[in-house]
Design an enzyme around this catalytic site. Structure first.
Site, mmCIF file in Angstrom:
data_model
loop_
_atom_site.group_PDB
_atom_site.id
_atom_site.type_symbol
_atom_site.label_atom_id
_atom_site.label_comp_id
_atom_site.label_asym_id
_atom_site.label_seq_id
_atom_site.Cartn_x
_atom_site.Cartn_y
_atom_site.Cartn_z
ATOM 1 C CB SER A 59 0.521 1.216 -1.520
ATOM 2 O OG SER A 59 -0.595 0.382 -1.735
ATOM 3 C CB THR A 114 1.287 -6.045 -6.395
ATOM 4 O OG1 THR A 114 0.516 -6.044 -5.190
ATOM 5 C CG2 THR A 114 1.195 -7.427 -7.030
ATOM 6 C CB THR A 126 -3.569 -1.634 -6.541
ATOM 7 O OG1 THR A 126 -3.564 -2.845 -5.774
ATOM 8 C CG2 THR A 126 -2.869 -1.865 -7.863
ATOM 9 C CG ASP A 127 -3.577 -2.627 -0.813
ATOM 10 O OD1 ASP A 127 -4.043 -3.248 -1.784
ATOM 11 O OD2 ASP A 127 -3.200 -3.196 0.232
#
Length: 316
Positions: A46, A6, A79-80
């Site tokens: 990710s 992101t 962040t995933d």
């Protein structure tokens, strides 16, 4: 070191947000008084990463740390799945220099992007002499935490990570160190075999059958993480399936679907006591997804079957 996510994403008409910005773009306008160079290893979300991509990142980090003029490494990441990449980097971390992962919850073209301030925090943490020896870290929203035990716990919040040990936080503009994580012996950087290792995660829930677990074993998984209920339990039939799996050479890791707390085998009648007796290895404080990374790394390194449980227990 950029991988996308992101923090590097911008909206495309009709396509949603897509990672596009280079690390050179991300660094523009930074107010940090540090000399920073940039490398783009990947540019993707990710959620699209495979184990081979994680190995690529680990290899670039190790090469960067080997340069004597480098004080630390920052990895921008989605962040995933940041918790998985961060944990792999921590497992293989053999330097006293810090590796710090960061990202964003808002895209680069949003009205209020959070990527720039997270990146500044990460650079500050990577350059900090007080944080040397802390391994791999996650820096986000004013807090720096160790990779082990960290989890993304909120889909959209500005501070989405929890868990792990908080090693530092911002007080005004000053980064204040608060703790030092326990260091373990580093494992080797994953070999090419890591890319194709299969470790599946199967979740226990009321009424769950063993069909998915049995299929994972039968279809060639090298290990299965059973995300049990509570302190590590599963319903009827799982103890028998675990016994058959381990007898056939497939490692079984007993985790928990609970967001916090260790796996503590306590119950019989098919619960954790019986699952461990059948050959399952408790995951300790590791969540199922970090347990999966550890299992995959041990398998890729050719850890002998008779040593696997002891090695897993040491690093979990």
């Amino acid at each position: 070191m950029g991988t996308g996510g992101t923090i590097a994403s911008r909206g495309l008409p009709g396509k949603g947000a897509v990672a596009a910005d280079s690390t050179a773009v991300l660094l523009q306008g930074m107010s940090q008084p540090h000399t920073v160079s940039s490398t783009d290893v990947l540019t993707t979300g990710s959620y699209r990463l495979g184990l081979g991509d994680l190995r690529t990142v680990a290899g670039f980090v190790q090469k960067s740390l080997a340069h004597p003029e480098v004080d630390g490494v920052v990895v921008t990441h989605g962040t995933d799945t940041m918790e998985e990449t961060a944990f792999l980097l921590d497992l293989v971390h053999a330097s006293d220099k810090s590796v710090v992962l960061t990202g964003a919850q808002q895209t680069a073209d949003s009205p209020a992007p959070d990527g720039p301030r997270n990146l500044e925090l990460a650079v500050q943490a990577a350059a900090s002499a007080e944080l040397r020896g802390s391994g791999a870290l996650i820096a986000f929203s004013g807090v720096v935490r160790c990779a082990r035990g960290a989890r993304k716990t909120h889909t959209t919040a500005a501070s989405p990570f929890a868990g792990g040990t908080e090693v530092a936080h911002l007080v005004g503009t000053e980064l204040v160190a608060t703790a030092r994580p326990l260091a373990r012996r580093p494992l080797p950087v994953p070999p090419p075999a890591f890319d194709a290792i299969r470790v599946e995660v199967v979740t226990a829930y009321p009424g769950a059958t063993t069909e998915l677990f049995d299929f994972a074993v039968a279809s060639g998984a090298g290990a299965v993480v059973l995300a049990g209920t509570g302190v590590g339990n599963a319903g009827p039939g799982f103890a028998e399936s675990v016994r058959a799996a381990t007898a056939g050479g497939c490692h079984v890791i007993l985790g928990t679907r609970a967001p916090w707390g260790p796996v503590v085998p306590t119950y019989g009648n098919g619960g954790g006591i019986d699952l461990v007796a059948a050959g399952a290895i408790p995951s300790g404080d590791l969540n199922p997804f970090q347990a999966r990374i550890l299992a995959a790394l041990l398998l890729s390194l050719g850890t002998p079957a008779e040593d696997f449980a002891e090695a897993f227990s040491y690093y979990c």
